[in-house]
Write a protein that holds these residues in place. Structure first.
Motif, PDB file in Angstrom:
ATOM      1  N   ALA A   9       0.830  -1.213   0.000  1.00  0.00           N
ATOM      2  CA  ALA A   9       0.000   0.000   0.000  1.00  0.00           C
ATOM      3  C   ALA A   9       0.861   1.258   0.000  1.00  0.00           C
ATOM      4  CB  ALA A   9      -0.923  -0.010   1.217  1.00  0.00           C
ATOM      5  N   ALA A  12       3.545   2.936  -4.943  1.00  0.00           N
ATOM      6  CA  ALA A  12       3.410   2.116  -6.153  1.00  0.00           C
ATOM      7  C   ALA A  12       2.076   1.357  -6.149  1.00  0.00           C
ATOM      8  CB  ALA A  12       4.579   1.138  -6.257  1.00  0.00           C
ATOM      9  N   HIS A  32       1.146  -5.087   4.929  1.00  0.00           N
ATOM     10  CA  HIS A  32       1.556  -5.489   6.277  1.00  0.00           C
ATOM     11  C   HIS A  32       3.024  -5.115   6.444  1.00  0.00           C
ATOM     12  CE1 HIS A  32       1.671  -7.817   9.984  1.00  0.00           C
ATOM     13  NE2 HIS A  32       2.906  -8.118   9.610  1.00  0.00           N
ATOM     14  N   GLY A  33       3.330  -4.512   7.558  1.00  0.00           N
ATOM     15  CA  GLY A  33       4.720  -4.119   7.825  1.00  0.00           C
ATOM     16  C   GLY A  33       4.981  -2.729   7.288  1.00  0.00           C
ATOM     17  N   SER A  35       6.260   0.521   5.404  1.00  0.00           N
ATOM     18  CA  SER A  35       6.632   0.961   4.050  1.00  0.00           C
ATOM     19  C   SER A  35       7.873   1.837   4.175  1.00  0.00           C
ATOM     20  CB  SER A  35       5.460   1.755   3.481  1.00  0.00           C
ATOM     21  OG  SER A  35       5.884   2.895   2.809  1.00  0.00           O
ATOM     22  N   GLN A  36       8.674   1.876   3.127  1.00  0.00           N
ATOM     23  CA  GLN A  36       9.838   2.780   3.112  1.00  0.00           C
ATOM     24  C   GLN A  36       9.381   4.212   3.358  1.00  0.00           C
ATOM     25  OE1 GLN A  36      13.408   2.179   2.230  1.00  0.00           O
ATOM     26  NE2 GLN A  36      12.603   0.339   3.186  1.00  0.00           N
ATOM     27  N   ASN A  45      10.684  16.669  -1.983  1.00  0.00           N
ATOM     28  CA  ASN A  45      10.978  16.793  -3.416  1.00  0.00           C
ATOM     29  C   ASN A  45       9.858  16.194  -4.272  1.00  0.00           C
ATOM     30  OD1 ASN A  45      11.349  14.135  -2.810  1.00  0.00           O
ATOM     31  ND2 ASN A  45      13.406  13.956  -3.654  1.00  0.00           N
ATOM     32  N   TYR A  59       1.838   8.476   3.143  1.00  0.00           N
ATOM     33  CA  TYR A  59       1.450   7.059   3.083  1.00  0.00           C
ATOM     34  C   TYR A  59      -0.023   6.881   3.491  1.00  0.00           C
ATOM     35  CZ  TYR A  59       1.779   2.002   4.143  1.00  0.00           C
ATOM     36  OH  TYR A  59       1.596   0.642   4.188  1.00  0.00           O
ATOM     37  N   VAL A  78       0.864 -11.092   3.486  1.00  0.00           N
ATOM     38  CA  VAL A  78       0.870 -12.104   2.423  1.00  0.00           C
ATOM     39  C   VAL A  78       2.044 -13.043   2.677  1.00  0.00           C
ATOM     40  CG1 VAL A  78       1.128 -12.490  -0.059  1.00  0.00           C
ATOM     41  CG2 VAL A  78      -0.199 -10.546   0.772  1.00  0.00           C
ATOM     42  N   ALA A 220       7.753 -11.893   4.416  1.00  0.00           N
ATOM     43  CA  ALA A 220       8.270 -12.215   3.084  1.00  0.00           C
ATOM     44  C   ALA A 220       8.202 -10.957   2.239  1.00  0.00           C
ATOM     45  CB  ALA A 220       7.414 -13.304   2.463  1.00  0.00           C
ATOM     46  N   ASN A 256       9.903   0.466  -5.748  1.00  0.00           N
ATOM     47  CA  ASN A 256      11.298   0.183  -5.385  1.00  0.00           C
ATOM     48  C   ASN A 256      11.745  -1.218  -5.788  1.00  0.00           C
ATOM     49  OD1 ASN A 256      11.550   2.678  -4.229  1.00  0.00           O
ATOM     50  ND2 ASN A 256      12.223   1.944  -2.238  1.00  0.00           N
ATOM     51  N   GLN A 263      12.535   6.425  -5.529  1.00  0.00           N
ATOM     52  CA  GLN A 263      11.852   7.654  -5.141  1.00  0.00           C
ATOM     53  C   GLN A 263      10.348   7.493  -5.312  1.00  0.00           C
ATOM     54  OE1 GLN A 263      13.672  11.304  -4.680  1.00  0.00           O
ATOM     55  NE2 GLN A 263      14.392   9.589  -3.475  1.00  0.00           N
ATOM     56  N   VAL A 264       9.599   8.347  -4.603  1.00  0.00           N
ATOM     57  CA  VAL A 264       8.145   8.275  -4.635  1.00  0.00           C
ATOM     58  C   VAL A 264       7.605   8.496  -6.054  1.00  0.00           C
ATOM     59  CG1 VAL A 264       6.027   9.348  -3.786  1.00  0.00           C
ATOM     60  CG2 VAL A 264       7.946   9.025  -2.243  1.00  0.00           C
TER      61      VAL A 264
HETATM   62  C1  LIG Z   1      14.490   7.420   5.326  1.00  0.00           C
HETATM   63  C2  LIG Z   1      13.921   7.517   3.926  1.00  0.00           C
HETATM   64  C3  LIG Z   1      13.795   8.753   3.333  1.00  0.00           C
HETATM   65  C4  LIG Z   1      13.250   8.858   2.032  1.00  0.00           C
HETATM   66  N1  LIG Z   1      13.117  10.102   1.475  1.00  0.00           N
HETATM   67  C5  LIG Z   1      12.563  10.223   0.234  1.00  0.00           C
HETATM   68  C6  LIG Z   1      12.361  11.518  -0.343  1.00  0.00           C
HETATM   69  O1  LIG Z   1      12.676  12.558   0.234  1.00  0.00           O
HETATM   70  N2  LIG Z   1      11.775  11.580  -1.586  1.00  0.00           N
HETATM   71  C7  LIG Z   1      11.395  10.463  -2.277  1.00  0.00           C
HETATM   72  O2  LIG Z   1      10.848  10.582  -3.371  1.00  0.00           O
HETATM   73  N3  LIG Z   1      11.596   9.223  -1.742  1.00  0.00           N
HETATM   74  C8  LIG Z   1      12.176   9.075  -0.520  1.00  0.00           C
HETATM   75  N4  LIG Z   1      12.366   7.819   0.026  1.00  0.00           N
HETATM   76  C9  LIG Z   1      12.069   6.628  -0.796  1.00  0.00           C
HETATM   77  C10 LIG Z   1      10.580   6.303  -0.872  1.00  0.00           C
HETATM   78  O3  LIG Z   1      10.055   6.199   0.438  1.00  0.00           O
HETATM   79  C11 LIG Z   1      10.399   4.991  -1.644  1.00  0.00           C
HETATM   80  O4  LIG Z   1      11.009   5.120  -2.918  1.00  0.00           O
HETATM   81  C12 LIG Z   1       8.920   4.637  -1.829  1.00  0.00           C
HETATM   82  O5  LIG Z   1       8.258   4.540  -0.589  1.00  0.00           O
HETATM   83  C13 LIG Z   1       8.789   3.292  -2.586  1.00  0.00           C
HETATM   84  O6  LIG Z   1       7.449   2.976  -2.711  1.00  0.00           O
HETATM   85  P1  LIG Z   1       6.937   1.449  -2.881  1.00  0.00           P
HETATM   86  O7  LIG Z   1       5.460   1.566  -3.040  1.00  0.00           O
HETATM   87  O8  LIG Z   1       7.738   0.786  -3.931  1.00  0.00           O
HETATM   88  O9  LIG Z   1       7.309   0.693  -1.530  1.00  0.00           O
HETATM   89  P2  LIG Z   1       7.013   1.029  -0.001  1.00  0.00           P
HETATM   90  O10 LIG Z   1       6.669   2.457   0.204  1.00  0.00           O
HETATM   91  O11 LIG Z   1       8.176   0.480   0.760  1.00  0.00           O
HETATM   92  O12 LIG Z   1       5.698   0.168   0.326  1.00  0.00           O
HETATM   93  C14 LIG Z   1       5.753  -1.227   0.444  1.00  0.00           C
HETATM   94  C15 LIG Z   1       4.389  -1.774   0.861  1.00  0.00           C
HETATM   95  O13 LIG Z   1       4.429  -3.204   0.823  1.00  0.00           O
HETATM   96  C16 LIG Z   1       3.817  -3.730   2.003  1.00  0.00           C
HETATM   97  N5  LIG Z   1       4.338  -5.108   2.213  1.00  0.00           N
HETATM   98  C17 LIG Z   1       5.637  -5.532   2.245  1.00  0.00           C
HETATM   99  N6  LIG Z   1       5.692  -6.879   2.446  1.00  0.00           N
HETATM  100  C18 LIG Z   1       4.399  -7.303   2.550  1.00  0.00           C
HETATM  101  C19 LIG Z   1       3.790  -8.593   2.761  1.00  0.00           C
HETATM  102  N7  LIG Z   1       4.491  -9.714   2.904  1.00  0.00           N
HETATM  103  N8  LIG Z   1       2.416  -8.646   2.815  1.00  0.00           N
HETATM  104  C20 LIG Z   1       1.652  -7.536   2.652  1.00  0.00           C
HETATM  105  N9  LIG Z   1       2.200  -6.299   2.442  1.00  0.00           N
HETATM  106  C21 LIG Z   1       3.540  -6.190   2.393  1.00  0.00           C
HETATM  107  C22 LIG Z   1       4.158  -2.708   3.087  1.00  0.00           C
HETATM  108  O14 LIG Z   1       3.254  -2.777   4.175  1.00  0.00           O
HETATM  109  C23 LIG Z   1       3.958  -1.403   2.282  1.00  0.00           C
HETATM  110  O15 LIG Z   1       2.578  -1.071   2.283  1.00  0.00           O
HETATM  111  C24 LIG Z   1      12.889   7.682   1.311  1.00  0.00           C
HETATM  112  C25 LIG Z   1      13.017   6.436   1.929  1.00  0.00           C
HETATM  113  C26 LIG Z   1      13.533   6.332   3.228  1.00  0.00           C
HETATM  114  C27 LIG Z   1      13.679   4.977   3.865  1.00  0.00           C
END
Ligand SMILES: Cc1cc2nc3c(=O)[nH]c(=O)nc-3n(C[C@H](O)[C@H](O)[C@H](O)COP(=O)(O)OP(=O)(O)OC[C@H]3O[C@@H](n4cnc5c(N)ncnc54)[C@H](O)[C@@H]3O)c2cc1C
Length: 287
Positions: A9, A12, A32-33, A35-36, A45, A59, A78, A220, A256, A263-264
């Protein structure tokens, strides 16, 4: 049967859900767990927030936005995915099993590696991160799973198809689940061997001899599921085409987990691409 189940959630997964729901698709988002994004103190940014916004707020806003649109969002871990046939996937969580025509893996890119001397040196030489992928090599051998969660138990269960000599090593953590496998809670100081892994050394000085170690810390990750399904990987990232499609029809990955710019904005963009391509893919399957 859902049109799409999205695992994750973060930006992405939620972005994909918004595009799918607006195209009238039946979508479920599971998360679950951490998110970055939640770990980011301030996102300064990303378009549209002149004073920045905390990662946690961004988030939670994303989840709220999807829910307001009518997307079903559930907090469930999951633990496994399986492919039953074209347009027929099963998504297993701790308490439920869902069916879906497509899956989007958007779990971010975490690979939890324990901080134990020798682990990195023996990766691929007796140390594995995927029981279904590598368990076959340990038929009737002695193996251990490092972890203390449901994910560790699920990996041990997968290994049970090839060997009965399985110990769960928690590396000093407590273990609160019911397990049919022996559990050893001693702290691990080192793992080692000659060419391949041969032993685990505990902090009381004693050694356990074994042939293989499977790491299953925390929950996982998407890469773990992907490998089990035969999705092509590039190191720890999932390989996708320009529409976020993996080598398996109906399975997409975004954010990611696909590597590149972490990045977001890139996660949001890829989620949109995945959602739109699924709409197209489902339409093609109707003909
Ligand atoms: C300290 C820090 C600072 C940052 N600063 C910036 C910034 O200034 N600007 C920027 O653009 N980006 C920044 N980022 C990066 C940005 O947060 C990530 O690029 C972005 O969150 C990636 O999105 P995602 O949806 O791929 O994954 P995530 O945001 O990591 O979301 C992953 C999701 O998967 C779920 N999940 C994982 N495993 C399971 C499972 N087994 N079952 C069910 N659900 C699961 C989690 O609960 C979560 O909802 C930063 C990151 C960090 C750690």
């Amino acid at each position: 049967m859902y049109d799409s189940v999205i695992i994750g959630a973060g930006p992405a997964g939620i972005s994909a859900a918004l595009y799918l729901k607006r195209a009238n698709k039946n979508v479920l988002v599971l998360y679950h767990g951490e998110s970055q994004l939640e770990k980011a103190h301030l996102i300064d940014n990303y378009y549209g927030f002149p004073g920045g916004i905390s990662g946690k707020d961004l988030y939670n806003n994303g989840i709220k936005q999807a829910q307001n649109l009518g997307v079903e969002v559930k907090e469930e871990e999951v633990i496994n995915l399986s492919f039953n046939g074209p347009l027929d996937f099963s998504i297993k969580t701790l308490n439920n099993e869902y069916k879906s025509k497509t899956i989007i893996i958007a779990t971010g890119n975490k690979k939890l590696r324990p901080n134990i001397k020798g682990i990195v040196d023996f990766e691929g030489k007796g140390i594995s991160y995927c029981a279904i992928c590598d368990g076959f090599f340990y038929r009737k051998k002695k193996v251990a799973v490092i972890g203390n969660s449901n994910y560790a138990l699920s990996e041990a269960e997968d290994l049970h198809n090839v060997t009965s000599d399985i110990t769960i090593l928690t590396n000093g953590e407590s273990f609160d689940l019911k397990s049919e496998f022996p559990v050893d809670t001693r702290k691990i100081v080192e793992v080692g061997g000659e060419e391949k892994i041969q032993y685990v050394l505990f902090d009381d000085g004693s050694k356990m001899e074994l042939n293989g170690i499977f790491i299953a810390l925390g929950t996982a990750g998407g890469a773990d599921f992907a490998k089990k399904l035969g999705v092509m990987m590039n190191k720890d990232s999932i390989e996708v085409n320009e529409n976020m499609k993996t080598n398996i029809n109906g399975i997409y990955a975004c954010g990611n987990l696909t590597g590149g710019l972490l990045q977001v904005n890139k996660a949001v963009y890829e989620g949109a691409l995945a959602g739109l391509d699924i709409v197209k893919y489902l339409k093609e399957q109707e003909v």
